[in-house]
Design a protein around this motif. Structure first.
Motif, PDB file in Angstrom:
ATOM      1  N   ASN A 278       0.831  -1.216   0.000  1.00 30.38           N
ATOM      2  CA  ASN A 278       0.000   0.000   0.000  1.00 30.38           C
ATOM      3  C   ASN A 278       0.865   1.265   0.000  1.00 30.38           C
ATOM      4  O   ASN A 278       0.519   2.262  -0.647  1.00 30.38           O
ATOM      5  N   SER A 290      -8.775  -2.795  -4.595  1.00 30.76           N
ATOM      6  CA  SER A 290      -8.620  -4.180  -4.163  1.00 30.76           C
ATOM      7  C   SER A 290      -9.643  -5.032  -4.931  1.00 30.76           C
ATOM      8  O   SER A 290     -10.212  -4.582  -5.914  1.00 30.76           O
ATOM      9  N   LYS A 294     -14.978  -5.184   1.710  1.00 33.76           N
ATOM     10  CA  LYS A 294     -15.099  -4.832   3.129  1.00 33.76           C
ATOM     11  C   LYS A 294     -14.730  -3.373   3.441  1.00 33.76           C
ATOM     12  O   LYS A 294     -15.173  -2.831   4.430  1.00 33.76           O
ATOM     13  N   THR A 295     -13.896  -2.759   2.583  1.00 30.22           N
ATOM     14  CA  THR A 295     -13.550  -1.355   2.834  1.00 30.22           C
ATOM     15  C   THR A 295     -14.662  -0.457   2.283  1.00 30.22           C
ATOM     16  O   THR A 295     -15.526  -0.906   1.545  1.00 30.22           O
ATOM     17  N   SER A 296     -14.594   0.823   2.631  1.00 31.23           N
ATOM     18  CA  SER A 296     -15.607   1.735   2.102  1.00 31.23           C
ATOM     19  C   SER A 296     -14.970   2.647   1.055  1.00 31.23           C
ATOM     20  O   SER A 296     -13.755   2.785   0.994  1.00 31.23           O
ATOM     21  N   SER A 300      -9.785   7.594   2.977  1.00 31.86           N
ATOM     22  CA  SER A 300      -8.863   6.878   3.857  1.00 31.86           C
ATOM     23  C   SER A 300      -8.483   5.502   3.286  1.00 31.86           C
ATOM     24  O   SER A 300      -7.564   4.865   3.765  1.00 31.86           O
ATOM     25  N   HIS A 301      -9.220   5.058   2.271  1.00 33.89           N
ATOM     26  CA  HIS A 301      -8.903   3.769   1.638  1.00 33.89           C
ATOM     27  C   HIS A 301      -8.494   3.964   0.185  1.00 33.89           C
ATOM     28  O   HIS A 301      -8.742   3.096  -0.639  1.00 33.89           O
ATOM     29  N   PRO A 306     -12.730  -0.540  -2.568  1.00 32.47           N
ATOM     30  CA  PRO A 306     -13.402  -1.833  -2.764  1.00 32.47           C
ATOM     31  C   PRO A 306     -13.945  -2.002  -4.180  1.00 32.47           C
ATOM     32  O   PRO A 306     -14.284  -1.018  -4.842  1.00 32.47           O
TER      33      PRO A 306
END
Ligand SMILES: [Zn+2]
Length: 324
Positions: A278, A290, A294-296, A300-301, A306
């Motif tokens: 990452n 990814s 599960k991530t939003s 922050s991701h 997702p």
């Protein structure tokens, strides 16, 4: 249909509608691999049937706002998602992305993104799990020697072939790159002369694009080319950090040099990532994706956004998938 069945159907229907209403508050990213008439669903599970794909796209056009990755990026940064956006993405870089997907989506003016593994584009080598299934299931071999795994597998029955292919696929997804390369070499060494060429012809729906084709695809106004590493490496914790870094950074440089344009987006092969990978993606790309839900979808991701695998052949399930 008796009363109980009707009640059950109504509960399911109202539940689905509530889910759809509730979930229309966030964008979603869908991914496919190839789209074509699959030669054989067992050997080519990555190739989604073109007739079903058209149905999915027609549904998405009616119910969602299909946007480009640049627009997605701008709305993510600006916090301006309306909630009904869909981003269409394709992994690996199959030639059918140019010959099948592009004509369908461009005729409707729909943007999409293709994440390519640059080594496969440069060499024409089929992707590792494709090689595994073609050799293990489709070649007619009676046994398979894989010295890298220290094993000789019997391939006496169809069940043997399927279970060995699954076992080798699991090994490929969990071992370091040099060993996965060794497994691919071992697989091909089992074949008699010319058998590999015959298999490649038979399963041409798994053929990667070459650079000319990638350039041709990227010249279409609605298409963005992103990176999917160099060798379709799974970036898990058993990989060497330097190898992962090179795979993530050099694939970007190669795409930029071939296409003469920035490569800002990345998708993880098989969806595996670590803190180290990452860090590399954050350093080189503006967004990374990814293969998990599960991530939003938020800043922050931004290197593991997702995605939803859009592989359902059943339209009701597909509708549920994109609405959940
Ligand atoms: Zn992939």
């Amino acid at each position: 249909m008796d009363l109980q069945q009707i009640k059950r159907q109504l509960v399911i229907y109202s539940g689905l509608n509530a889910l759809r209403r509730r979930s229309r508050t966030r964008p979603r990213v869908l991914f496919w691999h190839g789209v074509d008439v699959p030669a054989d669903a067992l050997i080519c599970p990555e190739v989604f049937p073109v007739s079903l794909f058209k149905k999915q796209i027609n549904y998405l056009r009616r119910h969602f706002d299909i946007i480009s990755i640049r627009e997605f990026h701008e709305r993510l940064d600006g916090g301006t998602f309306r909630g009904n956006e869909v981003l269409l993405t394709f992994d690996d870089g199959y030639a059918n992305n140019l010959h099948v997907v592009e004509p369908i989506l461009s005729s409707m003016g729909l943007p999409f993104t293709v994440f390519i593994s640059t080594d496969n584009i440069s060499t024409g080598d089929f992707y590792p799990t494709s090689v595994n299934r073609m050799v293990t299931i489709a070649s007619g071999l009676k046994e398979l020697s894989i010295p890298t795994l220290g094993q000789v597998f019997p391939l006496t029955t169809d069940d043997d072939r399927i279970s060995v292919s699954k076992q080798i696929s699991r090994e490929m997804k969990s071992r370091p790159l040099n060993e996965v390369k060794g497994i691919v070499k071992d697989l091909l060494a089992n074949l008699p002369a010319d058998e590999w060429n015959r298999l490649k012809e038979q399963y041409s729906c798994l053929q990667p694009m070459n650079w000319d084709q990638v350039r041709q695809l990227s010249r279409q106004g609605n298409v963005t080319i992103g990176s999917h590493c160099m060798w379709h490496i799974c970036c898990h914790e058993h990989q060497d950090d330097e190898v992962v870094r090179e795979q993530i950074l050099s694939s970007k440089q190669l795409i930029e040099s071939h296409l003469q344009q920035p490569c800002d987006y990345f998708a993880y092969p098989n969806g595996n990532y670590t803190d180290h990978s990452n860090g590399c993606v954050n350093e080189a790309y503006r967004l990374g994706f990814s293969a998990e839900t599960k991530t939003s979808v938020d800043k922050s991701h931004r290197c593991i956004l997702p995605r939803i695998a859009a592989y359902s052949a059943d339209m009701s399930l597909f509708k549920l998938l994109v609405s959940s």
